[in-house]
Design an enzyme around this catalytic site. Sequence first.
Site, PDB file in Angstrom:
ATOM      1  N   GLY A   9       4.743  22.806  -5.349  1.00 24.60           N
ATOM      2  CA  GLY A   9       4.802  22.613  -3.899  1.00 24.60           C
ATOM      3  C   GLY A   9       4.696  23.869  -3.068  1.00 24.60           C
ATOM      4  O   GLY A   9       5.211  23.930  -1.949  1.00 24.60           O
TER       5      GLY A   9
ATOM      6  N   ASN B 258       2.053  25.060  -1.554  1.00 24.29           N
ATOM      7  CA  ASN B 258       1.293  24.779  -0.319  1.00 24.29           C
ATOM      8  C   ASN B 258       2.124  23.960   0.656  1.00 24.29           C
ATOM      9  O   ASN B 258       2.052  24.156   1.873  1.00 24.29           O
ATOM     10  CB  ASN B 258      -0.016  24.071  -0.649  1.00 24.29           C
ATOM     11  CG  ASN B 258      -1.073  25.047  -1.115  1.00 24.29           C
ATOM     12  OD1 ASN B 258      -1.591  25.834  -0.325  1.00 24.29           O
ATOM     13  ND2 ASN B 258      -1.371  25.032  -2.408  1.00 24.29           N
TER      14      ASN B 258
ATOM     15  N   MET C 293      -1.071  15.059  -7.804  1.00 29.59           N
ATOM     16  CA  MET C 293      -1.964  14.952  -8.951  1.00 29.59           C
ATOM     17  C   MET C 293      -2.318  13.506  -9.317  1.00 29.59           C
ATOM     18  O   MET C 293      -2.559  13.193 -10.480  1.00 29.59           O
ATOM     19  CB  MET C 293      -1.335  15.657 -10.161  1.00 29.59           C
ATOM     20  CG  MET C 293      -1.123  17.137  -9.949  1.00 29.59           C
ATOM     21  SD  MET C 293      -2.627  18.007  -9.436  1.00 29.59           S
ATOM     22  CE  MET C 293      -3.523  17.991 -10.992  1.00 29.59           C
TER      23      MET C 293
ATOM     24  N   LEU D 190      -5.485   8.537  -5.129  1.00 25.72           N
ATOM     25  CA  LEU D 190      -5.079   7.470  -4.203  1.00 25.72           C
ATOM     26  C   LEU D 190      -6.098   6.335  -4.310  1.00 25.72           C
ATOM     27  O   LEU D 190      -7.299   6.569  -4.439  1.00 25.72           O
ATOM     28  CB  LEU D 190      -5.052   8.008  -2.777  1.00 25.72           C
ATOM     29  CG  LEU D 190      -4.002   9.095  -2.506  1.00 25.72           C
ATOM     30  CD1 LEU D 190      -4.230   9.720  -1.139  1.00 25.72           C
ATOM     31  CD2 LEU D 190      -2.595   8.519  -2.603  1.00 25.72           C
TER      32      LEU D 190
ATOM     33  N   ASN E  57      -6.598  17.253   2.111  1.00 26.66           N
ATOM     34  CA  ASN E  57      -6.234  17.803   0.811  1.00 26.66           C
ATOM     35  C   ASN E  57      -6.687  19.256   0.767  1.00 26.66           C
ATOM     36  O   ASN E  57      -7.639  19.640   1.447  1.00 26.66           O
ATOM     37  CB  ASN E  57      -6.944  17.017  -0.303  1.00 26.66           C
ATOM     38  CG  ASN E  57      -6.599  17.530  -1.694  1.00 26.66           C
ATOM     39  OD1 ASN E  57      -5.441  17.856  -1.981  1.00 26.66           O
ATOM     40  ND2 ASN E  57      -7.590  17.612  -2.562  1.00 26.66           N
TER      41      ASN E  57
ATOM     42  N   HIS F 285      -8.169  21.910  -1.967  1.00 26.02           N
ATOM     43  CA  HIS F 285      -8.789  21.901  -3.293  1.00 26.02           C
ATOM     44  C   HIS F 285      -9.197  23.326  -3.644  1.00 26.02           C
ATOM     45  O   HIS F 285      -9.820  24.012  -2.829  1.00 26.02           O
ATOM     46  CB  HIS F 285     -10.018  20.975  -3.279  1.00 26.02           C
ATOM     47  CG  HIS F 285     -10.696  20.911  -4.608  1.00 26.02           C
ATOM     48  ND1 HIS F 285     -10.174  20.212  -5.666  1.00 26.02           N
ATOM     49  CD2 HIS F 285     -11.837  21.491  -5.060  1.00 26.02           C
ATOM     50  CE1 HIS F 285     -10.967  20.351  -6.716  1.00 26.02           C
ATOM     51  NE2 HIS F 285     -11.980  21.116  -6.375  1.00 26.02           N
TER      52      HIS F 285
ATOM     53  N   SER G  22     -10.771  25.016  -0.377  1.00 23.52           N
ATOM     54  CA  SER G  22     -11.301  24.216   0.729  1.00 23.52           C
ATOM     55  C   SER G  22     -10.258  23.203   1.169  1.00 23.52           C
ATOM     56  O   SER G  22      -9.562  22.626   0.329  1.00 23.52           O
ATOM     57  CB  SER G  22     -12.541  23.427   0.286  1.00 23.52           C
ATOM     58  OG  SER G  22     -13.510  24.265  -0.292  1.00 23.52           O
TER      59      SER G  22
ATOM     60  N   ASP H 223     -12.592  14.508  -3.841  1.00 27.08           N
ATOM     61  CA  ASP H 223     -12.897  15.835  -3.282  1.00 27.08           C
ATOM     62  C   ASP H 223     -14.208  15.824  -2.490  1.00 27.08           C
ATOM     63  O   ASP H 223     -14.916  16.841  -2.429  1.00 27.08           O
ATOM     64  CB  ASP H 223     -12.951  16.900  -4.401  1.00 27.08           C
ATOM     65  CG  ASP H 223     -11.628  17.001  -5.156  1.00 27.08           C
ATOM     66  OD1 ASP H 223     -10.574  16.833  -4.523  1.00 27.08           O
ATOM     67  OD2 ASP H 223     -11.656  17.235  -6.368  1.00 27.08           O
TER      68      ASP H 223
HETATM   69  C1  GRF Z   1      -3.200  24.299  -5.633  1.00 27.98           C
HETATM   70  O1  GRF Z   1      -4.007  25.150  -6.361  1.00 27.98           O
HETATM   71  C2  GRF Z   1      -4.046  23.370  -4.811  1.00 27.98           C
HETATM   72  O2  GRF Z   1      -5.249  23.926  -4.409  1.00 27.98           O
HETATM   73  C3  GRF Z   1      -4.322  22.244  -5.777  1.00 27.98           C
HETATM   74  O3  GRF Z   1      -3.167  22.131  -6.570  1.00 27.98           O
HETATM   75  C4  GRF Z   1      -2.432  23.347  -6.531  1.00 27.98           C
HETATM   76  C5  GRF Z   1      -1.093  22.993  -5.997  1.00 27.98           C
HETATM   77  O4  GRF Z   1      -0.185  24.053  -6.012  1.00 27.98           O
HETATM   78  N1  GRF Z   1      -4.659  21.044  -5.065  1.00 27.98           N
HETATM   79  P1  GRF Z   1       1.196  23.891  -5.233  1.00 27.98           P
HETATM   80  O5  GRF Z   1       1.918  22.687  -5.832  1.00 27.98           O
HETATM   81  O6  GRF Z   1       0.888  23.700  -3.792  1.00 27.98           O
HETATM   82  O7  GRF Z   1       1.940  25.163  -5.504  1.00 27.98           O
END
Ligand code: GRF
Length: 189
Positions: free
Chosen positions: A14, A16, A91, A94, A108, A110, A137, A146
């Site tokens: 988490g 991000n 992960m 949907l 999202n 990516h 992105s 994606d």
């Molecule tokens: C990130 O690399 C993001 O781009 C991808 O999954 C990873 C998630 O990392 N979708 P975090 O859980 O946000 O640390």
Amino acid sequence: MAKRKLGILISGRGSNMAALVEAAQAPDCPYQVVLVASDKPEAPGLAWARERGVATFAQSPKGMPKADYEAAIDAALRDAGVEAIALAGYMRLLSDNFVQAWHGRIVNIHPSLLPKYKGLDTHARAIEAGDSHAGASVHIVTEELDGGEVLGQTEVAIEPGDSSDSLAARVLIEEHRLYPRVVAQWLNR
Ligand code: GRF
């Protein structure tokens, strides 16, 4: 203007999500994070959010039909008043039904320069291909994996000797800058 209510879906660390929550502290940020939800009750990101007083919700999909699992997530998001959803290391795919119910309101992040390298193992594939740059992105989520409109991207140079881990670490730092900025622009538009 009232802040837009953002829900975030995570499955793991988490980082991000944390970047989005921290950016939301700024008085001029156009969104507030009203719920962090996960398919993994033990996701470290859920504990992080809880410690900071952000509402959380967890529902494991194990042993239930996908539609029931998604209905539970959907209800939690709606109960929290969520207007837009950010996926942050969520992960799970949907369903088309879920995407259509939130049409145009899910984004999202990516870890590739879309449209290159949809799906998994993006950094290894970029290195293998001899690309000069990798990146990340932010895109609208549609029924195509994606595949939705790209709202913003950041490039990261691939250095000689990079492994997918070393590259991922540098890209992640840029993701944390990119995601809050692009989500704010998106919600302002
Ligand atoms: C990130 O690399 C993001 O781009 C991808 O999954 C990873 C998630 O990392 N979708 P975090 O859980 O946000 O640390």
